[in-house]
Motif scaffolding. Structure first.
Motif, PDB file in Angstrom:
ATOM      1  N   PRO A 147      -8.414   6.863  -0.037  1.00 12.96           N
ATOM      2  CA  PRO A 147      -7.260   6.090  -0.534  1.00 12.96           C
ATOM      3  C   PRO A 147      -6.699   5.093   0.473  1.00 12.96           C
ATOM      4  O   PRO A 147      -6.247   4.000   0.079  1.00 12.96           O
ATOM      5  CB  PRO A 147      -6.237   7.195  -0.863  1.00 12.96           C
ATOM      6  N   ASP A 148      -6.713   5.417   1.764  1.00 15.86           N
ATOM      7  CA  ASP A 148      -6.139   4.513   2.759  1.00 15.86           C
ATOM      8  C   ASP A 148      -6.965   3.246   2.979  1.00 15.86           C
ATOM      9  O   ASP A 148      -6.493   2.292   3.604  1.00 15.86           O
ATOM     10  CB  ASP A 148      -5.967   5.235   4.101  1.00 15.86           C
ATOM     11  N   MET A 149      -8.203   3.209   2.426  1.00 19.75           N
ATOM     12  CA  MET A 149      -9.065   2.034   2.596  1.00 19.75           C
ATOM     13  C   MET A 149      -8.933   1.029   1.456  1.00 19.75           C
ATOM     14  O   MET A 149      -9.506  -0.058   1.519  1.00 19.75           O
ATOM     15  CB  MET A 149     -10.525   2.471   2.705  1.00 19.75           C
ATOM     16  N   LEU A 150      -8.206   1.366   0.407  1.00 16.21           N
ATOM     17  CA  LEU A 150      -8.112   0.471  -0.751  1.00 16.21           C
ATOM     18  C   LEU A 150      -7.495  -0.887  -0.419  1.00 16.21           C
ATOM     19  O   LEU A 150      -7.984  -1.918  -0.910  1.00 16.21           O
ATOM     20  CB  LEU A 150      -7.343   1.156  -1.878  1.00 16.21           C
ATOM     21  N   PRO A 151      -6.411  -0.970   0.365  1.00 16.53           N
ATOM     22  CA  PRO A 151      -5.888  -2.309   0.705  1.00 16.53           C
ATOM     23  C   PRO A 151      -6.910  -3.188   1.423  1.00 16.53           C
ATOM     24  O   PRO A 151      -7.024  -4.388   1.138  1.00 16.53           O
ATOM     25  CB  PRO A 151      -4.683  -1.994   1.601  1.00 16.53           C
ATOM     26  N   ALA A 152      -7.672  -2.611   2.342  1.00 11.64           N
ATOM     27  CA  ALA A 152      -8.691  -3.394   3.043  1.00 11.64           C
ATOM     28  C   ALA A 152      -9.834  -3.773   2.114  1.00 11.64           C
ATOM     29  O   ALA A 152     -10.409  -4.864   2.233  1.00 11.64           O
ATOM     30  CB  ALA A 152      -9.222  -2.598   4.236  1.00 11.64           C
ATOM     31  N   LEU A 153     -10.181  -2.888   1.169  1.00  9.55           N
ATOM     32  CA  LEU A 153     -11.276  -3.169   0.239  1.00  9.55           C
ATOM     33  C   LEU A 153     -10.944  -4.277  -0.742  1.00  9.55           C
ATOM     34  O   LEU A 153     -11.847  -4.861  -1.347  1.00  9.55           O
ATOM     35  CB  LEU A 153     -11.630  -1.895  -0.529  1.00  9.55           C
ATOM     36  N   ALA A 154      -9.669  -4.560  -0.920  1.00  9.85           N
ATOM     37  CA  ALA A 154      -9.280  -5.616  -1.867  1.00  9.85           C
ATOM     38  C   ALA A 154      -9.897  -6.960  -1.487  1.00  9.85           C
ATOM     39  O   ALA A 154     -10.150  -7.800  -2.360  1.00  9.85           O
ATOM     40  CB  ALA A 154      -7.758  -5.726  -1.926  1.00  9.85           C
ATOM     41  N   LYS A 155     -10.178  -7.157  -0.202  1.00  5.59           N
ATOM     42  CA  LYS A 155     -10.781  -8.416   0.234  1.00  5.59           C
ATOM     43  C   LYS A 155     -12.204  -8.580  -0.304  1.00  5.59           C
ATOM     44  O   LYS A 155     -12.687  -9.700  -0.456  1.00  5.59           O
ATOM     45  CB  LYS A 155     -10.803  -8.485   1.762  1.00  5.59           C
ATOM     46  N   ALA A 156     -12.887  -7.469  -0.552  1.00  6.14           N
ATOM     47  CA  ALA A 156     -14.272  -7.525  -1.032  1.00  6.14           C
ATOM     48  C   ALA A 156     -14.374  -7.269  -2.527  1.00  6.14           C
ATOM     49  O   ALA A 156     -15.476  -7.084  -3.052  1.00  6.14           O
ATOM     50  CB  ALA A 156     -15.120  -6.503  -0.280  1.00  6.14           C
ATOM     51  N   ALA A 157     -13.257  -7.255  -3.231  1.00  2.51           N
ATOM     52  CA  ALA A 157     -13.274  -6.931  -4.662  1.00  2.51           C
ATOM     53  C   ALA A 157     -14.083  -7.941  -5.469  1.00  2.51           C
ATOM     54  O   ALA A 157     -14.758  -7.577  -6.440  1.00  2.51           O
ATOM     55  CB  ALA A 157     -11.843  -6.862  -5.193  1.00  2.51           C
ATOM     56  N   ARG A 158     -14.053  -9.207  -5.091  1.00  5.90           N
ATOM     57  CA  ARG A 158     -14.791 -10.232  -5.838  1.00  5.90           C
ATOM     58  C   ARG A 158     -16.299 -10.065  -5.699  1.00  5.90           C
ATOM     59  O   ARG A 158     -17.059 -10.543  -6.547  1.00  5.90           O
ATOM     60  CB  ARG A 158     -14.378 -11.624  -5.356  1.00  5.90           C
ATOM     61  N   ILE A 159     -16.735  -9.396  -4.649  1.00  3.31           N
ATOM     62  CA  ILE A 159     -18.165  -9.166  -4.446  1.00  3.31           C
ATOM     63  C   ILE A 159     -18.596  -7.845  -5.060  1.00  3.31           C
ATOM     64  O   ILE A 159     -19.607  -7.770  -5.761  1.00  3.31           O
ATOM     65  CB  ILE A 159     -18.494  -9.188  -2.938  1.00  3.31           C
ATOM     66  N   LEU A 160     -17.815  -6.789  -4.841  1.00  2.00           N
ATOM     67  CA  LEU A 160     -18.182  -5.470  -5.334  1.00  2.00           C
ATOM     68  C   LEU A 160     -17.906  -5.307  -6.830  1.00  2.00           C
ATOM     69  O   LEU A 160     -18.660  -4.621  -7.524  1.00  2.00           O
ATOM     70  CB  LEU A 160     -17.418  -4.391  -4.552  1.00  2.00           C
ATOM     71  N   GLY A 161     -16.846  -5.930  -7.301  1.00  3.70           N
ATOM     72  CA  GLY A 161     -16.449  -5.754  -8.701  1.00  3.70           C
ATOM     73  C   GLY A 161     -17.507  -6.157  -9.716  1.00  3.70           C
ATOM     74  O   GLY A 161     -17.876  -5.362 -10.594  1.00  3.70           O
TER      75      GLY A 161
END
Length: 258
Positions: A147-161
């Motif tokens: 859960p603590d990594m979700l804010p940082a992962l938001a930067k890669a959402a356009r690639i992973l999503g």
């Protein structure tokens, strides 16, 4: 095209079960009605298992290529694909896995990252792994995150999503018990998602598994997909169920049994 198909069919008949395959392989159905509410659960399970085993004999008869073929399932659901609240997606655990080696990436920090490495995760990291994903690194098939990594992962959402890799609580890919989650994913957890026209597809193993192991995977996959439907559809059979090998034709099961 028709002439070539007839030649191919004759070759299959000579190498397998003759006219029986030709007559039955495209539709394996029992002459019975839908189960009633009084039908014992043990009888339902036994009937479904026998039916799947019978269908697998035809799938194996058509698998005549030299390489090891996989077995896939296709289920046409009786839901309204235009309604957002009836979209079916989820995860199901296959007791014998799929036969594929799944590379798992875990986004975690500190002790949880060390736990992921010990559990067998292939790629583990925090902000540095997010940066690598932004630069194009996608050498994994499944993603987990704490859960603590979700804010940082938001930067890669356009690639992973768009690739279906973005971790989310609804999909069960945001975890706190890292060891159990990694072992579950690498051990046989399969994600499914309803496509156009209400079709859900997924792999359930390889022909080398044998009929017993494949039948258990098939039944687990069907149970998981049908249980993921909205409540008002549960207990009702889907529109169509079929299975096939990688290069073989589809063998249609009797959907009334589910």
């Amino acid at each position: 095209t028709f002439f070539m198909a007839r030649l191919l069919l004759r070759g299959i008949e000579r190498r397998s079960a003759g006219a029986t395959v030709r007559a039955c392989a495209l539709s394996v159905q029992y002459g019975l009605r839908t189960f009633s509410s009084r039908t014992p659960l043990a009888e339902r399970d036994e009937t479904r298992r026998d039916h799947v085993l019978r269908a697998l004999t035809f799938v194996r008869a058509y698998a005549t290529h030299s390489f090891e073929e996989a077995v896939g399932m296709s289920v046409v659901l009786n839901v309204d694909t235009k309604r957002s609240d009836e979209r079916v997606r989820g995860q199901v655990y296959l007791p014998h896995g799929t036969g594929k080696t799944i590379r798992v990436a875990v986004f975690a920090r500190g002790a949880l990252a060390a736990e992921a490495v010990a559990a067998g995760a292939d790629v583990v990291g925090a902000e540095e792994l997010v940066a690598e994903v932004q630069q194009g690194r996608l050498d994994f098939e499944r993603c987990l995150a704490t859960p603590d990594m979700l804010p940082a992962l938001a930067k890669a959402a356009r690639i992973l999503g768009p690739k279906g890799l973005m971790p989310s609580p609804k999909r069960g890919s945001v975890v706190t018990e890292v060891t159990a989650a990694v072992k579950r994913v690498k051990g046989g957890q399969v994600e499914f998602r309803m496509q156009r026209h209400g079709v859900v597809s997924g792999g359930v193993g390889r022909l080398s598994f044998g009929p017993e192991m494949l039948s258990e995977n098939v039944l687990a996959f069907l149970d998981g997909v049908l249980e993921a439907r909205p409540l008002r559809f549960r207990g009702k059979p889907p529109l169509k169920i079929s299975m096939s090998s990688t290069m073989g034709p589809r063998v249609q099961l009797d959907h009334r049994l589910w």
